[in-house]
Design an enzyme around this catalytic site. Structure first.
Site, PDB file in Angstrom:
ATOM      1  N   ALA A  68      -3.197 -30.622  25.978  1.00 38.14           N
ATOM      2  CA  ALA A  68      -2.340 -29.440  26.087  1.00 38.14           C
ATOM      3  C   ALA A  68      -1.564 -29.511  27.401  1.00 38.14           C
ATOM      4  CB  ALA A  68      -3.211 -28.187  26.056  1.00 38.14           C
ATOM      5  N   GLY A 107      -5.940 -31.464  22.756  1.00 37.89           N
ATOM      6  CA  GLY A 107      -5.017 -31.041  21.701  1.00 37.89           C
ATOM      7  C   GLY A 107      -4.447 -32.217  20.945  1.00 37.89           C
ATOM      8  N   GLU A 110      -6.850 -33.083  18.393  1.00 36.40           N
ATOM      9  CA  GLU A 110      -6.819 -32.062  17.331  1.00 36.40           C
ATOM     10  C   GLU A 110      -5.604 -32.234  16.415  1.00 36.40           C
ATOM     11  OE1 GLU A 110      -9.044 -28.188  18.911  1.00 36.40           O
ATOM     12  OE2 GLU A 110      -7.588 -28.946  20.352  1.00 36.40           O
ATOM     13  N   GLU A 130     -12.058 -31.103  26.956  1.00 34.87           N
ATOM     14  CA  GLU A 130     -11.863 -29.720  27.434  1.00 34.87           C
ATOM     15  C   GLU A 130     -13.073 -29.174  28.186  1.00 34.87           C
ATOM     16  OE1 GLU A 130      -9.034 -29.918  23.866  1.00 34.87           O
ATOM     17  OE2 GLU A 130     -10.939 -30.813  24.473  1.00 34.87           O
TER      18      GLU A 130
END
Length: 681
Positions: A68, A107, A110, A130
């Site tokens: 992210a 991210g 993901e 994370e």
């Protein structure tokens, strides 16, 4: 191939019936708002175009999406959020293939999990780190990984946060195919054509994760020490368990979102994110231009082949920089180089390096008894006995031998760099490089800037620190620099508390409960109670003298502030209690009940106060640098963000009130910040 242009970091290219969606958002293709908007538009383009049968998502540059955009944390999210984008990719009526190179992290991982298929080059890595920022993968990662690869691997990936190799991901089913290192796009397009008509599309959200309570219990037990006091690993584990409890994907996602928000709003994640940024900030030297021309360091000299000298040498050897190591006696030289070899061989035995790397490193080490051999070195680091006389003698000799432009560094942990530099004709070339023990393991390097240290010397050493994988912090000349200067009030107050009625165990327990790896007296026993002792058993001026006089030197003699068995397991010592009682009687002190709160104020708040003084005096560049020193050099718990961050989260007014309650003079900057509701800078 026909190309369709897109503004922003995402573009699409048509390869006949395959739409390739490409991100170009250097340096790491972070999933910021513009990238997310571009992905949303590109997926819609592919879905709505009847001539497209499949899509491929890939990235330009050195890596796939590596996470992210951390600068968006704590701010209002610009739509679409990442969970929306990942769900949209998965909901596509046409297959989407992730083409992975570099690292697909957080991210980025993901995004790949939302894709129906994943291909990767052999060198790629995939992971959800994370947890290292006190968070969890919040775009479905905790729900999709267990459904694709099982609970066991999902626990490893989310709660520990270490990335896995493409091979391991392939074996687990997280990757469908490993493709050519240099033909990723072509191979991904070919793969997309192969699976273009396969139905139903494999969607992670439609799979079922099998519960594995034994794996969860074993994982928790195995990592209990590592996870102690951290909130995020427990939240990640709970989410993975939720994915496998049969309640369904939507419920699992809602649970993940709830746990993510709890962590995001909590102080631990704020602390861990603070350190993430602080570490990067520490590398910057405020008043030295970023484009300062660096000195070339082709060979490093190390004076002293003891534990510290050997450890320092390993940092450079591991980075491929040859080292000349000097000792006065052959047996000391042999012993030192033998320990270096043994350390490398132990690392190879664990599979962390290859046997040929051991020989490569040892081949770049030149052991010598001839001081004159240091003339070939571009940087010379002195790692000898911690006394000013010895240091000055060494630097006087170095001044005569070292070539012009060579950087002369001292590994001193307390002493005045300006005084050392003054005995050379080139004080501008002298700098402090305070490594922490064991030097080949500990990440912190305090770089001590003398009054006359040249800008290019400082910049060169800071850049070199990065090369040898150290976290470097610039410190000014003051006794003990940043870390050890702040350690002193802690140790002084801990000893006073012993006299007043506390026990070593009580004080250490408070520190361990706080999250430190050990308390002040456990640390003394590990380092050696005899360090700095005057060596006269008849001269007993304090508790430490009394212990040292009885050969209670800590773990190495199986007795210090605690008694130790064969396995170095500590137990409380009746003899130490007697020694402390004797000192109380001699000092006329009647022991009293000491509260844990008093221990916190007198041993931890005093450190914060010292940190504020260091900042006031300009001996550290910024408050966050002080935090970095304590996280990487002394084991301060990362989830508390370092002493200065912790003081802020405790409340500066509370810290000031505590210090005043016990009669400590409070630093002006600390008082002012508390009064104004400001921050320590």
């Amino acid at each position: 191939m026909t190309s369709s242009t897109n503004t922003g970091p995402i573009r699409t290219e048509r390869h006949d019936d395959v739409l390739v969606i490409i991100s170009n958002n250097p340096p790491v293709n972070a999933l910021g708002a513009a990238v997310r908007q571009g992905l949303e538009a590109a997926i819609k383009e592919g879905v709505n175009d009847d001539s497209i049968t499949a899509m491929v998502i890939r990235c330009d540059g050195r890596t796939f999406f590596a996470g992210a955009d951390i600068t968006e944390f704590g701010k209002e999210i610009v739509e679409p959020g990442l969970p929306t984008v990942v769900d949209m990719i998965e909901a596509s009526s046409k297959p989407v293939v992730a083409a992975i190179h570099g690292t697909a992290l957080g991210g980025g991982c993901e995004v790949t999990l939302g894709c129906h298929y994943r291909v990767a080059v052999p060198s790629a890595k995939i992971g959800t780190p994370e947890v290292k920022l006190g968070l969890l993968p919040g775009a479905g990662g905790t729900q999709r990984i267990p459904r694709i690869a099982g609970v066991k691997l999902a626990l490893e990936m989310t709660a520990k946060g270490d990335p896995i190799s493409a091979k391991k991901a392939l074996d687990a089913g997280l990757i469908d195919k490993i493709v050519g290192e240099d033909s990723l796009e072509a191979d991904a397009i070919a793969f997309a054509r192969e699976i273009a008509t396969k139905r139903p599309l494999p969607r992670a959200s439609e799979k079922t994760a099998q519960a594995d309570p034994d794996a969860v219990a074993a994982f928790k037990k195995e990592n209990a020490r590592r996870f102690r006091n951290f909130d995020a690993p427990a939240a990640n584990i709970a989410c993975v368990e939720k994915a496998a409890d049969g309640s369904g994907f939507e419920e699992g996602i809602a649970f993940e979102r709830q746990e993510f928000m709890k962590l995001m709003m909590g102080v631990q994640s704020a602390a861990q994110r603070h350190i993430f940024f602080a570490e990067r900030q520490a590398a910057k030297i405020d008043d030295v231009p970023a484009d300062t021309k660096l000195r070339e360091i082709k060979r490093v000299g190390v004076i002293g082949a003891g534990t510290m000298g050997g450890g320092i040498s390993m940092n450079f050897l591991s980075a491929g920089i040859p080292v000349t190591i000097v000792e006065m006696q052959q047996d000391a030289l042999d012993r030192g180089t033998g320990v270096v070899r043994k350390n490398y061989e132990a690392t190879a035995a664990k599979g962390r390096i290859k046997p040929e790397q051991v020989e490569q490193a040892m081949g770049a080490l030149k052991p010598t008894l001839d001081f004159a051999d240091l003339a070939e070195c571009d940087l010379i680091i002195e790692a000898v006995y911690e006394t000013m006389e010895v240091k000055k003698e060494i630097f006087t000799k170095l001044d005569a031998i070292a070539k012009p432009g060579a950087i002369l560094a001292s590994n001193t942990s307390y002493l005045n760099i300006d005084e050392i530099a003054a005995c050379t004709k080139r004080p501008e070339d002298v700098v402090g490089m305070h490594f922490f023990s064991p030097a080949n393991v500990m990440k912190l390097l305090e770089v001590v800037r003398g009054e006359k240290t040249a800008d290019d010397v400082l910049a060169t050493v800071m850049a070199l620190a990065k090369k040898i994988k150290k976290v470097a912090v610039v410190a000014g000349v003051t006794y003990g620099f940043i870390g050890n200067r702040m350690l002193m009030p802690r140790q002084v107050e801990a000893t006073k508390l012993l006299l007043e009625g506390a026990s070593p165990e009580q004080i250490d327990k408070v520190h361990v409960a706080f999250g430190m790896p050990m308390g002040p007296f456990q640390m003394s026993d590990l380092a050696g109670v005899d360090i700095g002792w005057h060596r006269d058993p008849s001269r007993i001026e304090n508790i430490r003298d009394a212990l040292a006089a009885e050969n209670r030197w800590g773990q190495k003699t199986k007795a210090g502030f605690y008694d130790y068995d064969e396995k170095r397991t500590p137990s409380n010592s009746a003899r130490v209690t007697e020694i402390i009682d004797d000192f109380r009687k001699k000092s006329g002190v009647t022991p009293r009940e000491i509260s844990d709160e008093e221990i916190v104020v007198r041993t931890l708040y005093t450190m914060v106060n010292e940190g504020a003084l260091i900042l006031e005096e300009g001996k550290a560049q910024r408050a966050s640098d002080v935090d970095v020193v304590w996280i990487y050099g002394y084991g301060w718990p990362v989830y508390r963000g370092g002493p200065m961050f912790w003081a802020q989260s405790e409340g500066l007014a509370k810290v000031v009130a505590g210090l005043e309650k016990y009669g400590f003079p409070v630093a002006k900057s600390l008082k002012d910040a508390a009064a104004s509701g400001g921050r320590l800078k």
